[in-house]
Design a protein around this motif. Structure first.
Motif, PDB file in Angstrom:
ATOM      1  N   TYR A   1      -6.587 -11.323   4.911  1.00  0.00           N
ATOM      2  CA  TYR A   1      -6.622 -12.149   6.071  1.00  0.00           C
ATOM      3  C   TYR A   1      -6.235 -13.642   6.008  1.00  0.00           C
TER       4      TYR A   1
ATOM      5  N   SER B   1      -5.596  -4.842   0.590  1.00  0.00           N
ATOM      6  CA  SER B   1      -5.460  -5.599   3.094  1.00  0.00           C
ATOM      7  C   SER B   1      -6.151  -7.201   1.931  1.00  0.00           C
TER       8      SER B   1
ATOM      9  N   THR C   1      -7.518 -12.165   0.001  1.00  0.00           N
ATOM     10  CA  THR C   1      -6.851 -10.967  -0.247  1.00  0.00           C
ATOM     11  C   THR C   1      -8.171  -9.699  -1.183  1.00  0.00           C
TER      12      THR C   1
ATOM     13  N   ASN D   1      -3.991  -0.129  -2.957  1.00  0.00           N
ATOM     14  CA  ASN D   1      -4.617  -0.313  -1.326  1.00  0.00           C
ATOM     15  C   ASN D   1      -4.692  -1.653  -1.363  1.00  0.00           C
TER      16      ASN D   1
ATOM     17  N   SER E   1       1.015  -1.536  -0.171  1.00  0.00           N
ATOM     18  CA  SER E   1      -0.187   0.127   0.007  1.00  0.00           C
ATOM     19  C   SER E   1       1.168   0.751   0.043  1.00  0.00           C
TER      20      SER E   1
END
Length: 143
Positions: A75, A73, A92, A71, A25
């Motif tokens: 987990y 993200s 993702t 950007n 990011s």
């Protein structure tokens, strides 16, 4: 069970994943490279496997240049630790805008393998599968 292995190692791998996402990011090549083992392998469906930390960082730098905004993200959906090796699933979601002005959300799945070097966990292998959204931001000739 989706997560097993020593708690300390699970936390360290979670931190590695967070560091990777933060580096992507922030578009920071050095921090991105430092998440990889020296002999790491990166599999992207549109490229031949990229082998070695330096080569991976160079290819990433070329790929990320296509997206002035990115950007990341992610987990971990699973993590299995066995000694100094581990494997996991990383889900993702990436909000991106391409140099062509296309924007969207790309979702994907990494099948990751990790290796512990000293006190640090690193990516040994990442295999990416796009799940949704790539066609909205990439033309065939851009992939």
């Amino acid at each position: 069970m989706a997560f097993y292995g020593p708690l300390e190692d699970r936390i360290l791998i979670q931190e590695l994943v967070a560091t990777y996402g933060d580096a992507v990011s922030r578009r920071n090549k050095i921090d991105f490279a430092n998440t990889w083992d020296m002999e790491g392998i990166w599999h992207l469906p549109w490229l031949d496997p990229v082998i070695g930390r330096d080569a991976i960082a160079d290819v990433w730098e070329l790929q990320i240049a296509n997206y002035p905004f990115h950007n990341f993200s992610g987990y971990l959906g699973s993590l299995e630790i066995n000694g100094s090796h581990a494997k996991g699933r990383l889900w993702t979601s990436e909000l991106v805008e391409s140099t062509a002005g296309r924007s969207g959300v790309v979702t994907g799945l990494y099948h990751d393998e990790f290796v512990k070097r000293g006190d640090h966990w690193l990516f040994a292998r990442k295999t990416f599968t796009p799940l949704h959204g790539m066609d909205a931001i990439v033309k065939e000739d851009e992939a």
